[in-house]
Scaffold this active site. Structure first.
Site, PDB file in Angstrom:
ATOM      1  N   ILE A   1       0.825  -1.222   0.000  1.00 25.82           N
ATOM      2  CA  ILE A   1       0.000   0.000   0.000  1.00 25.82           C
ATOM      3  C   ILE A   1       0.855   1.266   0.000  1.00 25.82           C
ATOM      4  CG2 ILE A   1      -0.300   0.159   2.508  1.00 25.82           C
ATOM      5  CD1 ILE A   1      -3.328   0.758   1.796  1.00 25.82           C
ATOM      6  N   LYS A   2       2.022   1.201   0.633  1.00 30.40           N
ATOM      7  CA  LYS A   2       2.848   2.424   0.718  1.00 30.40           C
ATOM      8  C   LYS A   2       3.322   2.890  -0.666  1.00 30.40           C
ATOM      9  CE  LYS A   2       7.437   0.531   1.601  1.00 30.40           C
ATOM     10  NZ  LYS A   2       7.473  -0.877   1.674  1.00 30.40           N
ATOM     11  N   GLY A   3       3.467   1.980  -1.614  1.00 28.49           N
ATOM     12  CA  GLY A   3       3.699   2.360  -3.003  1.00 28.49           C
ATOM     13  C   GLY A   3       5.072   2.905  -3.319  1.00 28.49           C
TER      14      GLY A   3
END
Ligand code: B12
Length: 265
Positions: free
Chosen positions: A142-144
């Protein structure tokens, strides 16, 4: 005196740009380049002479040895700065253009929801002995990466990230049990072409394990994959250095969702 920040990304239309260029060091077109390499010789004067000989044979003339450091007792690392005479013709440069439009996360979610009518399942891993997970985590977690959220952020994607050093049979088995639409593999170590060989083994294993036409979309990524080499490697798409999650998500819509029938209301 002019002050202010020069934005390299802002192209100035008033500047006439030549088609043929040379590298720039101290003055325009002086041809200056910097290269680094290691020679299998102990660090001494002879080693430094050997580095300059190599630079000269590579067409760097004159060349300046700017750094030499022993790498253990038998090797020396060098940095050489010198001028090349070669010209670059920009008209002969070919660029592989992205073959699909870049979508926002909500466009990706909407396309999957309305046309696939279920979540799209992604199973990812680093295979072989490769333990470099930062790249695939940048795409999946999710942090990408580069200010973009990773695929876990997309509501219509189910992401299963198996992590590092996953064996191919384990990847195949998990892809089957998760009913994966896409298998994403990262290969960062390229010594002895490990990335190419592991990719070929992975592709062959999936083609053997699944009936023809039912193999999940096979996507590989890593900093040293050549653009446009997917066909040769037996996969559907390769992604290289600097890939962002939005590019990958947009590709998934292009490859798996576009063309599917619109959901009936
Ligand atoms: C961090 C790092 C490590 C960490 C890894 C930690 C981790 N959890 O990942 C540790 C310390 C464990 C490590 C170990 C080793 N490393 Co290392 N490591 C690096 C380093 C410094 C950065 C890699 C990185 O994180 N890049 C940042 C990410 C974001 O970039 P990326 O991987 O390119 O990913 C992007 C794209 O390629 C793409 N992408 C990548 N994968 C995928 C997958 C898919 C599906 C998609 C769509 C896209 C995609 O998207 C990402 C975002 O844009 C590099 C050098 C460098 N500066 O690159 C060396 C480097 C990769 N390591 C190297 C080596 C040799 C090793 C070791 C063998 C060293 C040793 N002798 O022990 C071991 C091998 C361990 C193993 N079994 O794999 C070499 C590889 C050389 C080669 N040609 O193969 C490098 C290049 C260093 C060097 N110059 O020698 N390493």
């Amino acid at each position: 005196m002019r002050t202010g920040v020069v934005r390299p990304d802002v192209v100035r239309p008033d500047v006439v740009r030549p088609d043929v260029v040379r590298p720039y060091g101290d003055t325009t077109g002086d041809g200056m380049v910097q290269v680094s390499f290691t020679l299998p010789v102990p660090h001494d004067k002879r080693a430094e002479g050997a580095a300059l000989q190599l630079a000269s044979k590579m067409g760097l003339e004159p060349a300046l040895l700017v750094h030499a450091k022993a790498m253990g007792p038998d090797f020396t690392f060098f940095v050489v700065y010198g001028s090349v005479r070669h010209l670059v013709d920009l008209r002969e440069v070919t660029v592989v253009e992205r073959e699909f439009p870049l979508l926002t996360p909500s466009e990706v979610n909407k396309a999957i929801r309305s046309r696939l009518r279920r979540k799209l399942v992604v199973v990812g891993a680093c295979i072989g002995t490769d333990a470099h997970t930062v790249g695939i985590d940048a795409i999946l977690n999710i942090k990408g990466f580069a200010g973009e959220k990773g695929l876990e952020y997309y509501r219509e994607l189910k992401v299963v990230n198996l992590g590092a050093q996953v064996l191919v049979p384990e990847l195949v088995s998990r892809a089957r049990s998760e009913r994966a639409d896409v298998v994403m593999v990262s290969q960062v170590v390229t010594q002895k072409d490990a990335h190419l060989q592991n990719t070929a083994v992975m592709s062959a294993a999936f083609r053997e394990a699944y009936p023809a036409g039912e193999v999940p979309l096979l996507v590989v990524g890593g900093p040293r994959f050549e653009e446009g080499s997917a066909g040769r490697l037996g996969v559907d798409r390769v992604f290289g250095r600097g890939t962002t999650p939005a590019e990958v998500a947009s590709y998934l819509v292009h490859a798996l969702v576009d063309g599917k029938e619109q959901e009936q209301p």
